[in-house]
Motif scaffolding. Structure first.
Motif, mmCIF file in Angstrom:
data_model
loop_
_atom_site.group_PDB
_atom_site.id
_atom_site.type_symbol
_atom_site.label_atom_id
_atom_site.label_comp_id
_atom_site.label_asym_id
_atom_site.label_seq_id
_atom_site.Cartn_x
_atom_site.Cartn_y
_atom_site.Cartn_z
ATOM 1 N N ALA A 2 0.926 -1.240 -0.109
ATOM 2 C CA ALA A 2 -0.070 -0.219 0.019
ATOM 3 C C ALA A 2 0.824 1.305 0.029
ATOM 4 O O ALA A 2 2.045 1.059 0.231
ATOM 5 C CB ALA A 2 -0.882 0.019 1.081
ATOM 6 N N VAL A 3 0.154 2.479 -0.357
ATOM 7 C CA VAL A 3 0.953 3.738 -0.330
ATOM 8 C C VAL A 3 1.529 3.976 1.054
ATOM 9 O O VAL A 3 0.819 3.794 2.082
ATOM 10 C CB VAL A 3 0.100 4.755 -0.664
ATOM 11 C CG1 VAL A 3 0.884 6.313 -0.545
ATOM 12 C CG2 VAL A 3 -0.208 4.604 -2.128
ATOM 13 N N ILE A 4 2.887 4.007 1.184
ATOM 14 C CA ILE A 4 3.178 4.312 2.609
ATOM 15 C C ILE A 4 3.326 5.835 3.022
ATOM 16 O O ILE A 4 4.200 6.559 2.198
ATOM 17 C CB ILE A 4 4.821 3.595 2.564
ATOM 18 C CG1 ILE A 4 4.537 2.173 2.327
ATOM 19 C CG2 ILE A 4 5.374 3.921 4.111
ATOM 20 C CD1 ILE A 4 5.960 1.645 2.136
ATOM 21 N N ASP A 5 2.782 6.345 4.047
ATOM 22 C CA ASP A 5 2.742 7.636 4.316
ATOM 23 C C ASP A 5 2.800 7.808 5.757
ATOM 24 O O ASP A 5 2.046 7.336 6.524
ATOM 25 C CB ASP A 5 1.708 8.364 3.990
ATOM 26 C CG ASP A 5 1.493 9.927 4.284
ATOM 27 O OD1 ASP A 5 2.493 10.566 4.624
ATOM 28 O OD2 ASP A 5 0.401 10.437 4.285
ATOM 29 N N LEU A 6 4.062 8.202 6.215
ATOM 30 C CA LEU A 6 4.345 8.443 7.532
ATOM 31 C C LEU A 6 4.835 9.834 7.929
ATOM 32 O O LEU A 6 5.429 10.146 8.866
ATOM 33 C CB LEU A 6 5.468 7.490 8.352
ATOM 34 C CG LEU A 6 5.178 6.111 8.259
ATOM 35 C CD1 LEU A 6 6.345 5.249 8.467
ATOM 36 C CD2 LEU A 6 4.088 5.652 9.355
ATOM 37 N N ALA A 7 4.115 10.672 7.106
ATOM 38 C CA ALA A 7 4.499 12.219 7.132
ATOM 39 C C ALA A 7 4.562 12.713 8.601
ATOM 40 O O ALA A 7 3.245 12.682 9.085
ATOM 41 C CB ALA A 7 3.817 12.858 5.930
ATOM 42 N N GLY A 8 5.455 13.009 9.146
ATOM 43 C CA GLY A 8 5.504 13.922 10.732
ATOM 44 C C GLY A 8 5.427 12.952 11.788
ATOM 45 O O GLY A 8 5.679 13.120 12.735
ATOM 46 N N ARG A 9 5.177 11.680 11.505
ATOM 47 C CA ARG A 9 5.095 10.786 12.450
ATOM 48 C C ARG A 9 6.464 10.494 13.362
ATOM 49 O O ARG A 9 7.374 10.378 12.776
ATOM 50 C CB ARG A 9 4.788 9.120 12.155
ATOM 51 C CG ARG A 9 3.516 9.281 11.378
ATOM 52 C CD ARG A 9 2.320 8.650 12.629
ATOM 53 N NE ARG A 9 2.535 7.356 12.914
ATOM 54 C CZ ARG A 9 1.824 6.429 12.396
ATOM 55 N NH1 ARG A 9 1.409 6.523 11.521
ATOM 56 N NH2 ARG A 9 2.086 5.059 12.797
ATOM 57 N N ARG A 10 6.382 10.492 14.458
ATOM 58 C CA ARG A 10 7.281 10.565 15.555
ATOM 59 C C ARG A 10 7.559 9.030 15.821
ATOM 60 O O ARG A 10 6.991 8.397 16.842
ATOM 61 C CB ARG A 10 7.594 11.566 16.703
ATOM 62 C CG ARG A 10 7.484 12.971 16.348
ATOM 63 C CD ARG A 10 7.469 13.918 17.571
ATOM 64 N NE ARG A 10 6.605 13.676 18.880
ATOM 65 C CZ ARG A 10 5.270 14.251 18.551
ATOM 66 N NH1 ARG A 10 4.769 14.874 17.540
ATOM 67 N NH2 ARG A 10 4.415 13.956 19.542
ATOM 68 N N VAL A 11 8.633 8.146 15.366
ATOM 69 C CA VAL A 11 8.905 7.062 15.540
ATOM 70 C C VAL A 11 10.302 6.617 16.324
ATOM 71 O O VAL A 11 11.046 7.283 16.007
ATOM 72 C CB VAL A 11 9.022 6.164 14.208
ATOM 73 C CG1 VAL A 11 9.452 4.740 14.425
ATOM 74 C CG2 VAL A 11 7.746 6.389 13.551
ATOM 75 N N LEU A 12 9.970 5.927 17.564
ATOM 76 C CA LEU A 12 11.090 5.372 18.545
ATOM 77 C C LEU A 12 11.592 4.233 17.978
ATOM 78 O O LEU A 12 10.782 3.313 18.153
ATOM 79 C CB LEU A 12 10.664 5.883 19.942
ATOM 80 C CG LEU A 12 11.851 5.385 20.795
ATOM 81 C CD1 LEU A 12 13.048 6.245 20.564
ATOM 82 C CD2 LEU A 12 11.428 5.390 22.114
ATOM 83 N N LEU A 13 12.446 4.018 17.205
ATOM 84 C CA LEU A 13 13.080 2.614 16.983
ATOM 85 C C LEU A 13 14.014 1.965 17.849
ATOM 86 O O LEU A 13 15.200 2.490 18.280
ATOM 87 C CB LEU A 13 13.713 2.690 15.534
ATOM 88 C CG LEU A 13 14.219 1.398 14.966
ATOM 89 C CD1 LEU A 13 13.183 0.389 14.851
ATOM 90 C CD2 LEU A 13 15.186 1.684 13.835
ATOM 91 N N GLY A 14 13.575 1.052 18.650
ATOM 92 C CA GLY A 14 14.273 0.080 19.384
ATOM 93 C C GLY A 14 15.157 -1.007 18.652
ATOM 94 O O GLY A 14 14.264 -1.888 17.861
ATOM 95 N N VAL A 15 16.502 -1.151 18.919
ATOM 96 C CA VAL A 15 17.453 -2.168 18.185
ATOM 97 C C VAL A 15 17.690 -2.953 19.261
ATOM 98 O O VAL A 15 18.535 -2.583 20.097
ATOM 99 C CB VAL A 15 18.306 -1.387 17.194
ATOM 100 C CG1 VAL A 15 19.031 -2.698 16.775
ATOM 101 C CG2 VAL A 15 17.620 -0.749 16.388
ATOM 102 N N THR A 16 17.534 -4.467 19.320
ATOM 103 C CA THR A 16 17.949 -5.412 20.190
ATOM 104 C C THR A 16 19.096 -6.199 19.477
ATOM 105 O O THR A 16 19.208 -6.119 18.378
ATOM 106 C CB THR A 16 16.941 -6.139 20.900
ATOM 107 O OG1 THR A 16 16.410 -7.111 19.944
ATOM 108 C CG2 THR A 16 15.565 -5.297 21.080
ATOM 109 N N GLY A 17 19.684 -6.976 20.149
ATOM 110 C CA GLY A 17 21.019 -7.671 20.074
ATOM 111 C C GLY A 17 20.452 -8.894 19.177
ATOM 112 O O GLY A 17 19.759 -9.768 19.484
ATOM 113 N N GLY A 18 21.055 -9.076 18.149
ATOM 114 C CA GLY A 18 20.734 -10.180 17.052
ATOM 115 C C GLY A 18 21.335 -9.978 15.708
ATOM 116 O O GLY A 18 21.556 -8.685 15.238
ATOM 117 N N ILE A 19 21.717 -10.892 14.948
ATOM 118 C CA ILE A 19 22.203 -10.525 13.631
ATOM 119 C C ILE A 19 21.341 -9.747 12.844
ATOM 120 O O ILE A 19 21.877 -9.031 11.756
ATOM 121 C CB ILE A 19 22.632 -11.856 12.854
ATOM 122 C CG1 ILE A 19 23.319 -11.715 11.681
ATOM 123 C CG2 ILE A 19 21.310 -12.792 12.580
ATOM 124 C CD1 ILE A 19 24.869 -10.954 11.772
ATOM 125 N N ALA A 20 20.052 -9.715 12.906
ATOM 126 C CA ALA A 20 19.118 -9.020 12.058
ATOM 127 C C ALA A 20 19.346 -7.413 12.375
ATOM 128 O O ALA A 20 18.500 -6.933 11.804
ATOM 129 C CB ALA A 20 17.614 -9.413 12.237
#
Length: 410
Positions: A2-20
């Motif tokens: 689908a059309v991707i629209d996250l304009a202005g969204r405040r996203v906190l990205l958490g990254v945990t331990g793993g090869i991915a």
């Protein structure tokens, strides 16, 4: 997608331990391309796989690693971040992180933020296939789902460890699309969609069963498309080997009676029910306690009892959802489908030819959509594309029903 629209969204990205964790670098870029503002929080183990500098360069903001960062915590920085976030996405989410989150632990910055924020929380698991299948992990995942936390994936396929199975992190674009679908917009935004998919199995004895032929792919594609369109999706799945689509709550069942109970329970809270499952019409009257042995005469008779009619019982609900059925036919497709539409009191039926290499266990399909007021042909295409077209039609019918009956609500 689908059309991707996250304009202005405040996203906190958490990254945990793993090869991915290496995929999270591209995820930051893709989130930015979709218009999101991104801040990154890493666990200490994640920093063993990808350096914080990588995420700082991609996001344009410093990366947070620890609750004990004196400069950041002088002004209660973790609370500030928790309030800033409109969405929290943890990708990849390790088995350890999922376990700690499920049990409410807050022993590092990321888990503390998850507990301290009112923002919607989305978790994208990534781990070895056996770790994902472990009963402890599945119990923890069930807890997260019960709390309304979105589970994005995992996907199935080859893994860095050399094994094959469910546990792969969804691709960055898939994660961005899933996040966008859970927020603003989408033709089914605010709607609750219930889907049943796959076969049902009826036990004859401990080693044998009666079952219908179905891979579940079409129903799972509809669930994915509905989630992409912004719906809250519940998928009741028979015994299939397919990964759960991003943003979908899955309920696994085996028999027709189990599917009947799960569907009826969810239907009273649903705006739409898409009955894509191949439900067995009959079950053995009695199930043998032990394996049935061959007899000298070479014959075996089974007495069968009719299973409950899921569609009929949903149609009888006082406030029934929009009903969409499927008809898999080997001949006279349109005529048989129209008869089923009327007999089951459906709002829409999706009919397709099966047999001879068509319909079952293939990637492509075609559909004929029949309703009381018309017919529409969807030509041969990948099932995911057909599912998106079907979801569009469902959205149109929901809008038409709301316009005709404003008291029912949009």
């Amino acid at each position: 997608m689908a059309v991707i629209d996250l304009a202005g969204r405040r996203v906190l990205l958490g990254v945990t331990g793993g090869i991915a964790a290496y995929k999270a670098a591209e995820l930051v870029r893709r989130l930015g391309d979709a218009g999101a503002q991104v801040r990154v929080v890493m666990t200490e183990n994640a920093a063993r796989f990808v350096t914080p500098l990588t995420f700082q360069a991609l996001s344009g903001h410093p990366v947070r690693l620890s609750l004990w960062d004196e400069s950041a915590e002088a002004a209660m920085g973790h609370i500030e971040l928790a309030r800033w976030a409109e969405d929290i996405l943890v990708a990849p989410a390790s088995a350890d992180f999922i376990a700690r989150l499920a049990h409410g632990l807050a022993d590092d910055l990321l888990t503390t933020l998850c507990l301290a924020s009112a923002a919607p929380l989305h978790v994208a698991p990534a781990m070895n296939q056996q770790m994902w299948a472990n009963a402890a992990t599945q119990a923890n995942v069930a807890i997260l789902r019960q709390r309304g936390i979105s589970l994005f994936g995992p996907a199935a396929g080859s893994q860095a460890c050399g094994e094959v199975g469910a546990g792969r992190l969804l691709e960055p674009l898939e994660l961005v699309a899933a996040l966008a679908a859970r927020g603003r917009g989408g033709v089914l935004a605010g709607r609750r969609v219930l889907i049943s998919a796959g076969p049902t199995f009826e036990d004859i004895d401990p080693v044998r069963f009666l079952g219908n032929r179905s891979s579940g792919r079409m129903g799972f594609a509809v669930a994915e498309a509905a989630a992409e369109a912004g719906a809250e999706v519940v998928l009741v799945a028979g015994p299939v080997h397919l990964p759960t689509p991003a943003g979908v709550r899955r309920i696994d069942v085996r028999s027709a009676r189990q599917m009947h109970a799960a569907v009826l329970d969810a239907a009273v809270r649903s705006d739409v029910y898409v009955a894509a499952a191949a439900v067995g019409d009959f079950r053995p009257t009695e199930v043998a306690a032990h394996k049935i042995k061959k007899r000298g005469d070479g014959g075996l008779s089974l007495e069968l009892t009719q299973n409950p009619d899921i569609l009929a019982d949903v149609a009888d609900l006082p406030q029934r959802p929009l009903l969409v059925g499927f008809a898999a036919e080997t001949e006279n497709v349109e005529a048989y489908a129209r008869a089923k539409l009327e007999r089951k009191r459906l709002d829409l039926i999706a009919a397709n030819q099966v047999g001879g290499g068509l319909g079952f266990e293939v990637e492509d399909n075609s559909l004929t959509l029949i309703s009381a007021d018309g017919i529409r042909h969807l030509p041969t295409a990948p099932k995911r594309e057909l599912a998106r077209q079907l979801v569009g039609v469902i959205a149109e019918r929901l809008a038409g029903r709301a316009a005709a009956n404003p008291a029912a609500g949009a």
